[in-house]
Design an enzyme around this catalytic site. Structure first.
Site, PDB file in Angstrom:
ATOM      1  N   GLU A 178       0.830  -1.210   0.000  1.00  0.00           N
ATOM      2  CA  GLU A 178       0.000   0.000   0.000  1.00  0.00           C
ATOM      3  C   GLU A 178       0.861   1.256   0.000  1.00  0.00           C
ATOM      4  O   GLU A 178       0.864   2.039   0.957  1.00  0.00           O
ATOM      5  CB  GLU A 178      -0.976  -0.057   1.169  1.00  0.00           C
ATOM      6  CG  GLU A 178      -1.942  -1.222   1.003  1.00  0.00           C
ATOM      7  CD  GLU A 178      -2.770  -1.518   2.247  1.00  0.00           C
ATOM      8  OE1 GLU A 178      -2.727  -0.729   3.203  1.00  0.00           O
ATOM      9  OE2 GLU A 178      -3.460  -2.555   2.257  1.00  0.00           O
ATOM     10  N   HIS A 381     -13.700 -11.782   7.803  1.00  0.00           N
ATOM     11  CA  HIS A 381     -12.728 -12.413   8.694  1.00  0.00           C
ATOM     12  C   HIS A 381     -11.458 -11.577   8.717  1.00  0.00           C
ATOM     13  O   HIS A 381     -10.618 -11.710   7.821  1.00  0.00           O
ATOM     14  CB  HIS A 381     -12.349 -13.815   8.187  1.00  0.00           C
ATOM     15  CG  HIS A 381     -13.443 -14.822   8.253  1.00  0.00           C
ATOM     16  ND1 HIS A 381     -13.431 -15.975   7.486  1.00  0.00           N
ATOM     17  CD2 HIS A 381     -14.586 -14.866   8.993  1.00  0.00           C
ATOM     18  CE1 HIS A 381     -14.523 -16.692   7.759  1.00  0.00           C
ATOM     19  NE2 HIS A 381     -15.243 -16.036   8.660  1.00  0.00           N
ATOM     20  N   HIS A 460      -8.007  -8.915   1.738  1.00  0.00           N
ATOM     21  CA  HIS A 460      -7.306  -7.630   1.831  1.00  0.00           C
ATOM     22  C   HIS A 460      -5.958  -7.893   2.484  1.00  0.00           C
ATOM     23  O   HIS A 460      -5.768  -8.908   3.155  1.00  0.00           O
ATOM     24  CB  HIS A 460      -8.128  -6.625   2.626  1.00  0.00           C
ATOM     25  CG  HIS A 460      -9.168  -5.963   1.776  1.00  0.00           C
ATOM     26  ND1 HIS A 460      -9.379  -4.612   1.767  1.00  0.00           N
ATOM     27  CD2 HIS A 460     -10.043  -6.487   0.885  1.00  0.00           C
ATOM     28  CE1 HIS A 460     -10.351  -4.326   0.905  1.00  0.00           C
ATOM     29  NE2 HIS A 460     -10.779  -5.450   0.355  1.00  0.00           N
ATOM     30  N   GLU A 485      -9.791   3.410   1.260  1.00  0.00           N
ATOM     31  CA  GLU A 485      -9.643   3.660   2.701  1.00  0.00           C
ATOM     32  C   GLU A 485      -8.615   4.749   2.997  1.00  0.00           C
ATOM     33  O   GLU A 485      -8.749   5.479   3.975  1.00  0.00           O
ATOM     34  CB  GLU A 485      -9.269   2.362   3.430  1.00  0.00           C
ATOM     35  CG  GLU A 485      -7.957   1.767   2.958  1.00  0.00           C
ATOM     36  CD  GLU A 485      -7.639   0.406   3.586  1.00  0.00           C
ATOM     37  OE1 GLU A 485      -8.502  -0.149   4.279  1.00  0.00           O
ATOM     38  OE2 GLU A 485      -6.518  -0.085   3.369  1.00  0.00           O
TER      39      GLU A 485
END
Ligand code: NOJ
Ligand code: CA
Length: 680
Positions: A178, A381, A460, A485
């Site tokens: 990221e 999860h 993710h 996000e």
């Protein structure tokens, strides 16, 4: 191919690569003759390869081989025992994707090598040469001299010939994938993840990546000198970065090679190099759109943790289900439904239960409420990277979802890179990387266990995408880059060029759960999102995924009913895809045909600069007329000053029309071309 012609091509390719001390021993050209790969052995018996495109060297002689932890390295003293070629031209159908039919047309070269030294170990290398790229992999044949293969590192190199600009994110750093993309001369790359994309001065685009990363460690690229990149396998707590038993094959090392950025994205090389569907009937895998208790958590107006701010309450979930049912969204994601989020969940993960809901969330009742309204809960999860703890509960957790009709799950591995926790044979915790062999196995375990229960998976903080959706079509999407996000809490948030970077880098690997559609255009504490409202719509076409979130809050969609209509209409499964134009990190325009109708959709996005790309509507069916529903930046739109300025208008469109798309700074445009019945 005629042997004489082949030999001429090989010799020519070799001379062009200017390689001294090495002899070409085999080679093959792509079906249309665009690319030629030559394999060589130098005077030390060291194997190498080179790539020439239309008479021009692209990859100079580059090393091949392995370092092993418990045996001499596999690199020198080889002789060629044999080589063979074959050609394939087939078309296969995707269960879902950017296009329904995929052509797989290549020439293959297999070289068989054997050490001349005492060990006589054998190694095979297979090259598949397409007109738009090359894939090659190593095959370790069954042999008593090298049965258990413990790989310390790979010696594969990519010696890029022409000076190039590179777009890349760092590998081996604290974050996983990221990062904002670096744009630097190739000669200034440090250690990078793949896909790494580059462009030389005359416009040749090359992207290095890998395909079919199965039971192996991810390939990072480390620049060793000039423009010479070397594979560096993601490390392991175990010493050896890969442990395998022969016979086995490595993932494909891939080079997509095109005249334009658009050409890179149009290549199906990665999918073609993956194995066909291993799951049989996958009609239960259904592309879908979803909403959910999510953006509020990132805005910090609600919490994952229990208490007065808890977002995942029965009541709140029912509101989202009503909203989804009213607007035709199949899915509702609920994060923070299960026990374990209280305290520092980032740091640990051992508190997570994947079967027990918080007391203010009646999972069975909410799932039933959804079902009655034709909506499906999307499971969640979050593991915080503690995969041993997750695997202990995996089967029970998936059984629970299957019983409740929850047929997709978003998983999460929030932990710093190198912070995956697994258990060694002695029961002690070991720290691993998100993209090492351990995680390559873990993801396939989750995906195959989910498939047994007809559940789709969307990880993710995943391992990178190498096209395994072909083999496991329930592996519908993943994150693996900076998503929406970061616009809630990122410091800095995503800059306007981010998505035009993603399309030509991360997206070459496969679908991304980016979670677009924040029409309110503000993050936490009112921080502006660096996008116009029209661009948020365009992202549904530009950033491909068979599952797409409408990420904003229902009350925000209520404020923008006009633009919201596009999010309601846009499909998530496509019969065809065309990249009409684009430059890495600057802008891109993509047209896609709906899988289930004759309608076409178009998305165009730009960076911080206003642009007016011209497009030709040559993708439209010449026998039909269309009514185009256009969502464009207003004349005064600018992400900084007037981000919500949008014009929604309908205009006629037909095959061959030439349009100019007016994109504002940080802007975009979305179009739905509604097809009329064909004229005879
Ligand atoms: C990070 C994911 O990317 C995000 O979507 C999710 O909400 C959090 N982890 C919590 O699982
Ligand atoms: Ca994330």
């Amino acid at each position: 191919m005629h042997r004489l012609r082949l030999w001429f091509l090989l010799t020519l390719a070799w001379v062009l690569c200017g390689t001294a001390g090495a002899e070409p021993v085999a080679g093959v050209s792509s079906p249309g003759g665009t690319l030629t790969v030559t394999v060589s052995l130098n005077d030390e018996g060291r194997p190498g390869y080179a790539i020439v495109r239309r008479g021009r060297p692209v990859i100079a002689e580059s090393r091949l081989g392995f370092l092993l932890t418990d045996a001499p390295k596999l690199e020198r003293n080889f002789e060629l025992t044999d080589s063979s070629t074959r050609s394939v031209d087939e078309t296969w159908e995707q269960p879902w994707g950017e296009r329904r039919y995929v052509r797989n047309k290549f020439n293959e070269l297999r070289v068989r090598l054997r050490e001349k030294s005492a060990l006589h170990r054998r190694l095979e290398i297979v090259f598949r040469v397409y007109d738009d790229g090359v894939g090659f992999r190593y095959e370790f044949p069954d042999q008593s001299q090298l049965k258990q293969v413990n790989i310390a590192d790979e010696l594969t190199e990519f010696a890029v010939v022409e000076p190039a600009t590179a777009w890349w994110i760092p590998a081996g750093e604290w974050n996983r994938y990221e990062y904002l993309y670096n744009r630097t001369p190739l000669a200034e790359v440090g250690q990078a993840h793949t896909p790494l994309t580059m462009r030389s001065a005359d416009g040749l685009h090359v992207a290095i990546h890998e395909a079919a990363l199965v039971d192996y460690s991810s390939m990072w690229l480390r620049r060793v000198a000039g423009q010479r990149l070397k594979a560096s396998l993601s490390p392991s707590a175990d010493g050896a970065r890969v442990r395998r038993t022969a016979p086995f094959t490595t993932p494909w090392r891939t080079l997509q090679i095109a005249d334009s950025a658009a050409g890179l994205y149009m290549s199906d090389l990665i999918l073609n190099l993956n194995e066909p569907n291993a799951l049989g009937d996958v009609s239960w895998v259904r592309p879908f759109k979803y909403v959910g208790i999510w953006w509020s958590l990132h805005l910090d107006t609600e919490s994952w943790a229990s208490g007065p701010k808890h977002g995942a309450t029965t009541e709140n979930a029912k509101l989202y289900i009503d909203f989804a049912a009213e607007n035709g969204f199949r899915g509702v994601l609920v994060e923070g439904w299960n026990k374990g989020w209280d305290g520092d969940w980032f740091a640990d993960g051992s508190a997570f239960s994947f079967t027990e809901p918080y007391s203010d969330f009646d999972l069975a009742a909410v799932a039933a409420y959804a079902r009655e309204r034709g909506v499906h809960l999307v499971g969640h999860h979050e593991t915080s990277g503690f995969i041993a703890h997750y695997e202990d509960q995996l089967e029970d957790a998936l059984d629970l979802y299957a019983r409740l009709g929850i047929d997709s799950v978003k998983t999460g591995y929030v932990a710093d890179a190198g912070g995956i926790k697994t258990r060694g044979a002695d029961g002690a915790i070991r720290y691993e990387w998100h993209d090492g062999q351990v995680m390559s196995r873990h993801h396939i375990k989750v995906v195959t266990e989910a498939a047994k229960r007809q559940i789709m998976v969307n990880p993710h903080e995943p391992i990178k995408d190498t096209g395994l959706r072909r083999t496991y079509p329930n592996w519908v999407a993943r994150e693996g880059a900076r998503g929406m996000e970061y616009n809630a809490w990122g410091n800095p948030p995503n800059p306007p060029e981010h998505e035009a970077n993603l399309v030509f880098t991360r997206m070459l690997g496969g679908p991304m759960d980016f979670t677009p559609g924040v029409l309110s255009l503000v993050g936490r504490g009112g921080q502006p999102i660096q996008s116009t409202i029209a661009k948020q719509l365009a992202l549904y076409v530009v950033i491909y995924s068979p599952i797409q979130m409408a990420a904003d809050l229902p009350e925000n969609y209520a404020k923008y009913p006009g633009p919201f209509q596009f999010i309601r209409d846009v499909p998530v499964d496509w019969a065809d895809t065309r990249v009409l134009n684009g430059e890495v990190g600057d802008f891109v325009t993509i047209a896609r045909k709906d899988h289930d109708s004759e309608d076409w959709y178009l998305g165009s996005v730009t960076d911080e600069n206003a642009r007016r790309p011209r497009i030709t509507l040559d993708f439209l069916d010449p026998r039909r007329s269309y009514s185009a529903q256009v969502y464009r930046d207003g004349d005064d739109a600018d992400w900084k000053t007037n981000a919500h300025s949008i014009v929604i208008e309908t205009r006629p469109a037909k095959h061959g029309d030439v349009w100019e798309l007016a994109l504002a700074p940080g802007g975009g445009q979305a179009i739905r071309f509604v097809a009329a019945a064909p004229t005879q």
